[in-house]
Design a protein around this motif. Sequence first.
Motif, mmCIF file in Angstrom:
data_model
loop_
_atom_site.group_PDB
_atom_site.id
_atom_site.type_symbol
_atom_site.label_atom_id
_atom_site.label_comp_id
_atom_site.label_asym_id
_atom_site.label_seq_id
_atom_site.Cartn_x
_atom_site.Cartn_y
_atom_site.Cartn_z
ATOM 1 N N ASN A 25 2.621 2.950 -0.440
ATOM 2 C CA ASN A 25 2.969 3.683 0.770
ATOM 3 C C ASN A 25 3.060 5.180 0.498
ATOM 4 N N ALA A 26 3.619 5.543 -0.648
ATOM 5 C CA ALA A 26 3.750 6.959 -1.009
ATOM 6 C C ALA A 26 2.372 7.611 -1.106
ATOM 7 N N VAL A 27 1.426 6.929 -1.774
ATOM 8 C CA VAL A 27 0.066 7.461 -1.892
ATOM 9 C C VAL A 27 -0.586 7.582 -0.525
ATOM 10 N N ALA A 28 -0.468 6.523 0.300
ATOM 11 C CA ALA A 28 -1.089 6.520 1.621
ATOM 12 C C ALA A 28 -0.533 7.633 2.508
ATOM 13 N N ILE A 29 0.773 7.851 2.459
ATOM 14 C CA ILE A 29 1.397 8.884 3.294
ATOM 15 C C ILE A 29 0.925 10.270 2.885
ATOM 16 N N VAL A 30 0.858 10.537 1.583
ATOM 17 C CA VAL A 30 0.389 11.843 1.112
ATOM 18 C C VAL A 30 -1.040 12.098 1.584
ATOM 19 N N LEU A 31 -1.910 11.097 1.445
ATOM 20 C CA LEU A 31 -3.303 11.242 1.873
ATOM 21 C C LEU A 31 -3.403 11.433 3.386
ATOM 22 N N MET A 32 -2.589 10.691 4.127
ATOM 23 C CA MET A 32 -2.627 10.806 5.586
ATOM 24 C C MET A 32 -2.114 12.165 6.052
ATOM 25 N N ILE A 33 -1.068 12.657 5.423
ATOM 26 C CA ILE A 33 -0.515 13.954 5.821
ATOM 27 C C ILE A 33 -1.514 15.076 5.555
ATOM 28 N N MET A 34 -2.068 15.106 4.341
ATOM 29 C CA MET A 34 -2.951 16.210 3.961
ATOM 30 C C MET A 34 -4.269 16.180 4.735
ATOM 31 N N SER A 35 -4.813 14.989 4.963
ATOM 32 C CA SER A 35 -6.038 14.898 5.764
ATOM 33 C C SER A 35 -5.727 15.121 7.242
ATOM 34 N N GLY A 36 -4.549 14.657 7.681
ATOM 35 C CA GLY A 36 -4.141 14.842 9.069
ATOM 36 C C GLY A 36 -3.968 16.302 9.431
ATOM 37 N N TRP A 37 -3.468 17.101 8.492
ATOM 38 C CA TRP A 37 -3.334 18.537 8.745
ATOM 39 C C TRP A 37 -4.698 19.192 8.966
ATOM 40 N N ARG A 38 -5.700 18.756 8.201
ATOM 41 C CA ARG A 38 -7.046 19.292 8.382
ATOM 42 C C ARG A 38 -7.611 18.885 9.754
ATOM 43 N N ILE A 39 -7.361 17.649 10.160
ATOM 44 C CA ILE A 39 -7.805 17.185 11.478
ATOM 45 C C ILE A 39 -7.087 17.955 12.582
ATOM 46 N N MET A 71 -5.435 5.260 6.404
ATOM 47 C CA MET A 71 -4.897 4.495 7.533
ATOM 48 C C MET A 71 -4.897 3.005 7.224
ATOM 49 N N TRP A 72 -6.010 2.485 6.702
ATOM 50 C CA TRP A 72 -6.078 1.070 6.351
ATOM 51 C C TRP A 72 -5.089 0.729 5.251
ATOM 52 N N LEU A 73 -4.980 1.607 4.271
ATOM 53 C CA LEU A 73 -4.032 1.386 3.180
ATOM 54 C C LEU A 73 -2.604 1.352 3.706
ATOM 55 N N PHE A 74 -2.273 2.315 4.560
ATOM 56 C CA PHE A 74 -0.933 2.408 5.133
ATOM 57 C C PHE A 74 -0.632 1.220 6.044
ATOM 58 N N GLY A 75 -1.601 0.853 6.895
ATOM 59 C CA GLY A 75 -1.380 -0.231 7.856
ATOM 60 C C GLY A 75 -1.236 -1.586 7.194
ATOM 61 N N ILE A 76 -2.160 -1.925 6.284
ATOM 62 C CA ILE A 76 -2.109 -3.230 5.606
ATOM 63 C C ILE A 76 -0.864 -3.325 4.729
ATOM 64 N N ASN A 77 -0.564 -2.244 4.019
ATOM 65 C CA ASN A 77 0.633 -2.230 3.177
ATOM 66 C C ASN A 77 1.899 -2.376 4.025
ATOM 67 N N VAL A 142 0.887 4.235 13.599
ATOM 68 C CA VAL A 142 -0.294 3.372 13.603
ATOM 69 C C VAL A 142 -0.778 3.120 15.029
ATOM 70 N N MET A 143 0.138 2.818 15.942
ATOM 71 C CA MET A 143 -0.252 2.538 17.328
ATOM 72 C C MET A 143 -0.912 3.746 17.974
ATOM 73 N N SER A 144 -0.319 4.911 17.819
ATOM 74 C CA SER A 144 -0.906 6.119 18.409
ATOM 75 C C SER A 144 -2.218 6.472 17.719
ATOM 76 N N GLY A 145 -2.296 6.208 16.420
ATOM 77 C CA GLY A 145 -3.530 6.460 15.690
ATOM 78 C C GLY A 145 -4.672 5.583 16.176
ATOM 79 N N LEU A 146 -4.358 4.333 16.494
ATOM 80 C CA LEU A 146 -5.382 3.431 17.021
ATOM 81 C C LEU A 146 -5.909 3.921 18.363
#
Length: 211
Positions: A25-39, A71-77, A142-146
Motif C-alpha cells: 500500500n505504501a508503494v502504491a500510494i507514493v506512485l499514485m500521488i506522484m503520478s496524480g500530481w502530474r495528471i 491503481m490496480w495495485l492499490f485496489g487489489i491490495n 477508488v470509486m471516484s477514480g473509476l
Amino acid sequence: MMLCTAGEKNVVAHPLWLRLCHWVNAVAIVLMIMSGWRIFNASPIYNFRFPDQITIGGWLGGALQWHFAAMWLFGINGIIYILMNIITGRFKKRFWPLSFSGFYNDTLNALKGRLGHADIYNYNMVQKYAYLSMIFSGVMLVMSGLVMWKSVQFPFIRTILFGYDTARYIHFFSMSFICMFVVIHLVMVILVPKTFLLMIRGRTWGNHGKK
C-alpha cells in the motif's frame, strides 16, 4: 506464536499478511500521488500546479500509465486487506468499540502531549478513527477514480458521486486526506520508532498479553 523469557512475551501484533499489505500500500500510494500530481497539472481544478520535480511520468500519457498501474495495485491490495481483516476478526478486535467521547478525550491528551504509547499493540481512539477514515478515503479514491477513468462504464458510481465533475473533487480531497495522513503517520513513526520495527518484524519483546 508466543515465547516467554524472563517474564516477557514475544507477541505477534502484525501478522505477515498485514505487513505485506502495509508495504504494498505504501508503494502504491507514493506512485499514485506522484503520478496524480502530474495528471492534475495537465488539467488543474485549482489555480496552482505541483512542481515537476516531485511528479513522475514525464508527461500526461506517461503519468496516466503510472497511475493506472498503481491503481490496480492499490485496489487489489485494498480488497485483500479489507477481506483479511473481516475474515480474521481483526476489524472487531482492533477498531471496536468506537466512542466519540473517547475520541475527544484522546485528542485533547494528544494535543497536550499526554497520550501514551506504551501499549503499541492496541489502538487508542484517535488511531481507530484515523485508520478508519483512511480506509474510507481509500474507498472513495477508488470509486471516484473509476468514474474519472471509465465514466460511461460505471454510471451507478457516477450517479451516487453526483456526476463526473464532483467525482474529480472527491478524488482530489480523498488524495489530499491520504497525503495528510501519511505525513502525520511518518511524524508519529519518528516519535515512536518502535512502531516501524513492529511493522517489519511483526512482533517485539515486552509485557503484552494480547495478539
